[in-house]
Design an enzyme around this catalytic site. Structure first.
Site, PDB file in Angstrom:
ATOM      1  N   PHE A 117       0.891  -1.380  -0.367  1.00 36.62           N
ATOM      2  CA  PHE A 117      -0.172  -0.005   0.051  1.00 36.62           C
ATOM      3  C   PHE A 117       0.631   0.887   0.165  1.00 36.62           C
ATOM      4  O   PHE A 117       0.886   2.011  -1.183  1.00 36.62           O
ATOM      5  CB  PHE A 117      -1.139   0.243   0.951  1.00 36.62           C
ATOM      6  CG  PHE A 117      -1.591   1.417   1.696  1.00 36.62           C
ATOM      7  CD1 PHE A 117      -2.569   2.033   0.622  1.00 36.62           C
ATOM      8  CD2 PHE A 117      -1.646   1.700   2.505  1.00 36.62           C
ATOM      9  CE1 PHE A 117      -3.785   2.692   0.818  1.00 36.62           C
ATOM     10  CE2 PHE A 117      -2.488   2.979   2.947  1.00 36.62           C
ATOM     11  CZ  PHE A 117      -3.319   3.188   1.838  1.00 36.62           C
ATOM     12  N   VAL A 118       1.461   0.924   1.158  1.00 32.82           N
ATOM     13  CA  VAL A 118       2.832   2.709   1.009  1.00 32.82           C
ATOM     14  C   VAL A 118       3.772   2.870   0.296  1.00 32.82           C
ATOM     15  O   VAL A 118       4.313   3.567  -0.662  1.00 32.82           O
ATOM     16  CB  VAL A 118       3.216   2.716   2.157  1.00 32.82           C
ATOM     17  CG1 VAL A 118       4.152   4.151   3.091  1.00 32.82           C
ATOM     18  CG2 VAL A 118       2.316   2.270   3.588  1.00 32.82           C
ATOM     19  N   TYR A 172       5.026  -7.847  16.618  1.00 29.70           N
ATOM     20  CA  TYR A 172       5.085  -6.874  15.687  1.00 29.70           C
ATOM     21  C   TYR A 172       6.182  -5.370  16.075  1.00 29.70           C
ATOM     22  O   TYR A 172       6.688  -4.834  16.182  1.00 29.70           O
ATOM     23  CB  TYR A 172       3.725  -5.923  15.317  1.00 29.70           C
ATOM     24  CG  TYR A 172       4.299  -4.795  14.069  1.00 29.70           C
ATOM     25  CD1 TYR A 172       5.092  -5.367  12.888  1.00 29.70           C
ATOM     26  CD2 TYR A 172       3.261  -4.035  14.231  1.00 29.70           C
ATOM     27  CE1 TYR A 172       5.108  -3.827  12.132  1.00 29.70           C
ATOM     28  CE2 TYR A 172       3.854  -2.465  13.420  1.00 29.70           C
ATOM     29  CZ  TYR A 172       4.313  -2.932  12.552  1.00 29.70           C
ATOM     30  OH  TYR A 172       4.227  -2.011  11.371  1.00 29.70           O
ATOM     31  N   LYS A 219     -24.174  -0.009  11.301  1.00 28.00           N
ATOM     32  CA  LYS A 219     -24.935  -0.803  11.855  1.00 28.00           C
ATOM     33  C   LYS A 219     -23.137  -0.980  12.540  1.00 28.00           C
ATOM     34  O   LYS A 219     -22.597  -2.006  13.383  1.00 28.00           O
ATOM     35  CB  LYS A 219     -24.097  -2.364  11.378  1.00 28.00           C
ATOM     36  CG  LYS A 219     -25.648  -2.246  10.257  1.00 28.00           C
ATOM     37  CD  LYS A 219     -25.387  -3.897   8.785  1.00 28.00           C
ATOM     38  CE  LYS A 219     -26.862  -4.012   8.335  1.00 28.00           C
ATOM     39  NZ  LYS A 219     -26.114  -5.304   7.346  1.00 28.00           N
ATOM     40  N   TYR A 250      -2.755   9.646   6.406  1.00 32.15           N
ATOM     41  CA  TYR A 250      -3.454   9.713   5.231  1.00 32.15           C
ATOM     42  C   TYR A 250      -2.369   9.334   4.623  1.00 32.15           C
ATOM     43  O   TYR A 250      -1.045  10.210   4.548  1.00 32.15           O
ATOM     44  CB  TYR A 250      -3.529  11.015   5.131  1.00 32.15           C
ATOM     45  CG  TYR A 250      -4.504  10.484   3.280  1.00 32.15           C
ATOM     46  CD1 TYR A 250      -4.902  10.119   3.001  1.00 32.15           C
ATOM     47  CD2 TYR A 250      -3.439  11.764   2.842  1.00 32.15           C
ATOM     48  CE1 TYR A 250      -5.890   9.709   1.644  1.00 32.15           C
ATOM     49  CE2 TYR A 250      -4.458  11.660   1.353  1.00 32.15           C
ATOM     50  CZ  TYR A 250      -4.622  10.690   0.926  1.00 32.15           C
ATOM     51  OH  TYR A 250      -5.621  10.382  -0.394  1.00 32.15           O
ATOM     52  N   GLY A 310      -1.798   9.880   1.476  1.00 35.26           N
ATOM     53  CA  GLY A 310      -0.790  10.975   0.763  1.00 35.26           C
ATOM     54  C   GLY A 310       0.316  11.698   1.164  1.00 35.26           C
ATOM     55  O   GLY A 310       1.472  12.631   0.853  1.00 35.26           O
TER      56      GLY A 310
END
Length: 331
Positions: free
Chosen positions: A11-12, A133, A184, A199, A201
């Protein structure tokens, strides 16, 4: 500038490659990863950060190394994989860099090194990781500390981001936003615990800032987009962006933890990885507020506010029609 990224198919890394690719005259990037890249496969070589031979070959000619490769999920088994990849991979990378004459590294660590419910820790706060982790990330940082003692001429920049969210991410923040937007959502606790977020970005823009401007010494930066929202404020913001009323039922913490333990037992019996666990309930109810003064007073200007990042993510995921189904799994 020749930039070698390790583990940038995720992702990053994908967003960072996308940002740097906007400046082809300035950066020459490559990616080494166990998996192919959805968007940058032409510059991706399949490789394992634990392999000395592969890293020796992959880092040839690099001016800067960006180390993103990590085992990061809550449920990795066996737990030795955290240390083989996150610590062993660091040792392999540094040896490969030395062999190839590269003296600059940007390492993605984590605020997990501080542990849970700490009072707004800055970079000099004592490490107290609570899971494998966080422990493995802290051990990797210690490898870097020892390395810099014997290699003081190297430039080592460590980024400790909080939970990162954004378009295409499938992690805890996405799951939370999806639950809130569905109507929900079940709030565990009073909803007054603050949740620091970053974020994607902004975090990749900060890394670009480090590449260009923080070129000497040993530096550690927390990265969090400020100001922090508490859970009630986050629900309110999601409601405003999506333009609908979202009720939030509150359940006491003890009841939420009991439910988490039940899901732990179910996961153990079925062998399945479930989205709810006692660890995730505990993390959800914890205050995760961190001091990011150092990063935001360094001269870096985040291109988006936190609310803008949340709005961009919500609109991409829940408002506008998707043109593809490419996503990235994380925590």
């Amino acid at each position: 500038m020749k930039i070698a990224m390790i583990g940038a198919s995720g992702f990053v890394g994908t967003r960072l490659l996308g940002l740097l690719s906007e400046y082809p005259q300035q950066y020459d990037c490559r990616n080494i990863d166990l998996l192919p890249s959805h968007f940058f496969n032409e510059i991706t070589t399949i490789g394992d950060v634990r392999s000395q031979e592969q890293m020796d070959r992959g880092l040839q000619g690099a001016d800067v190394v960006i180390l993103l490769a990590a085992q990061h999920r809550d449920d990795i088994s066996p737990v030795s994989l955290y240390y083989d990849t996150n610590v062993g991979g660091m040792e392999v990378t540094l040896k490969a860099m030395e062999k190839n004459g590269c003296k600059r590294i940007i390492f993605f660590s984590s605020v997990a090194v501080y542990g849970l419910d700490k009072p707004n820790p800055a970079e000099n706060y004592p490490a107290d990781p609570f899971n494998h982790y966080g422990k493995s990330k802290w051990q990797a940082e210690q490898v870097l500390q020892r390395w810099h003692e014997s290699h003081p001429e190297w430039n080592i920049d460590i980024v400790r981001p909080t939970v990162i969210f954004g378009e295409r991410n499938r992690g805890n923040v996405y799951n939370l936003l999806r639950q809130i937007s569905s109507g929900k959502f079940l709030m565990v606790g009073k909803g007054e615990n603050k949740k620091s977020m970053a974020y994607v970005g902004n975090i990749v823009a900060f890394v670009k800032y480090l590449i260009d401007n923080v070129t000497e010494g040993y530096n550690v930066f927390n990265y969090i987009d400020k100001p922090d929202n508490n859970m009630n404020q986050l629900v309110s913001h999601v409601s405003k962006v999506l333009g609908k009323h979202i009720p939030a039922t509150h359940f006491p913490y003890w009841l939420g933890m009991m439910g988490g333990y039940c899901f732990d037992l179910l996961a153990r019996i079925t062998g399945r990885k479930l989205t709810v666990s006692s660890v995730r309930v505990k993390k959800f109810c914890a205050t995760t507020e961190f001091d990011a003064t150092k990063a935001h007073s360094s001269g870096f200007k985040a291109p988006y506010t936190l609310d803008e990042g949340l709005a961009r993510t919500l609109e991409f995921e829940f408002v506008h029609p998707r043109t593809d189904d490419i996503t990235f799994k994380s925590e």
